[in-house]
Design an enzyme around this catalytic site. Structure first.
Site, mmCIF file in Angstrom:
data_model
loop_
_atom_site.group_PDB
_atom_site.id
_atom_site.type_symbol
_atom_site.label_atom_id
_atom_site.label_comp_id
_atom_site.label_asym_id
_atom_site.label_seq_id
_atom_site.Cartn_x
_atom_site.Cartn_y
_atom_site.Cartn_z
ATOM 1 N N PRO A 127 0.816 -1.215 0.000
ATOM 2 C CA PRO A 127 0.000 0.000 0.000
ATOM 3 C C PRO A 127 0.853 1.269 0.000
ATOM 4 C CG PRO A 127 -0.821 -1.547 1.642
ATOM 5 C CD PRO A 127 0.497 -2.071 1.160
ATOM 6 N N TYR A 128 1.888 1.273 0.815
ATOM 7 C CA TYR A 128 2.773 2.436 0.913
ATOM 8 C C TYR A 128 3.500 2.670 -0.410
ATOM 9 C CZ TYR A 128 6.473 5.518 2.568
ATOM 10 O OH TYR A 128 7.330 6.582 2.726
ATOM 11 N N VAL A 129 4.072 1.604 -0.956
ATOM 12 C CA VAL A 129 4.809 1.723 -2.217
ATOM 13 C C VAL A 129 3.889 2.205 -3.335
ATOM 14 C CG1 VAL A 129 6.021 0.409 -4.004
ATOM 15 C CG2 VAL A 129 6.615 0.078 -1.593
ATOM 16 N N SER A 131 1.237 3.992 -3.066
ATOM 17 C CA SER A 131 0.901 5.401 -2.846
ATOM 18 C C SER A 131 2.062 6.302 -3.244
ATOM 19 C CB SER A 131 0.490 5.648 -1.390
ATOM 20 O OG SER A 131 1.593 5.613 -0.502
ATOM 21 N N LYS A 132 3.273 5.883 -2.952
ATOM 22 C CA LYS A 132 4.432 6.728 -3.282
ATOM 23 C C LYS A 132 4.730 6.716 -4.778
ATOM 24 C CE LYS A 132 4.964 8.388 0.733
ATOM 25 N NZ LYS A 132 4.737 9.823 0.974
#
Length: 167
Positions: A127-129, A131-132
């Site tokens: 999820p973080y990757v 989003s970035k």
């Protein structure tokens, strides 16, 4: 601030903002504290209005809010991804939307803080990757779109830093 700029401290936790404000003001730096949440555009709009009322203009906005949803995809839900995107992607868009007219008036700069994970994926942080990656794509598009209205765009992709991001 040390070079004479006024600094607006904007975040959700007022106690931390006030502590930082006191430290900066003890060094002669002019500060304004604004409590806001990047997932609520109304609080951002008010913060930028307050900034312009107090200091006369808005020259630079740094969109830095973010956190990391972690875990293997088999245990994550679509809601986990949505929560991640609400802050890390839509928080940047809300920040831009709320500040754009002020930055345009000043010929200002919009800074987006991404991550090295906008270039490199790792296990357990999809999820973080994701989003970035999206934030980096947005920054690349904004570079062209905003310069035509006098706003410069900067994308910063720091490596791994010690922080509370996983909390």
């Amino acid at each position: 601030g040390r070079e004479g700029a006024a600094v607006v401290l904007l975040a959700r936790r007022q106690d931390r903002l006030v502590t930082l404000q006191k430290r900066l003001e003890s060094q002669g730096i002019r500060c304004l504290v604004s409590v806001a949440d990047v997932t609520h555009i109304g609080s951002l709009q008010q913060a930028f209005k307050d900034t312009v009322l107090k200091f006369g203009r808005l020259d630079i906005v740094v969109a830095k809010a973010g956190f990391a949803v972690m875990g293997p995809t088999e245990t994550l839900t679509p809601e986990d991804y949505q929560r991640q995107f609400d802050t890390n992607i839509f928080g940047v868009l809300n920040t831009l939307s709320a500040s754009r007219s002020f930055l345009q008036s000043a010929g200002g700069q919009f800074v987006i803080v991404g991550s090295v994970n906008s270039y490199v994926g790792l296990e357990g942080v999809s999820p973080y990757v994701m989003s970035k990656f999206a934030v980096r794509g947005l920054a690349e598009c904004l570079h062209f779109e905003l310069r035509s209205v006098g706003i410069s765009t900067t994308f910063i992709a720091p490596g791994f830093v010690e922080s509370e991001i996983r909390q």
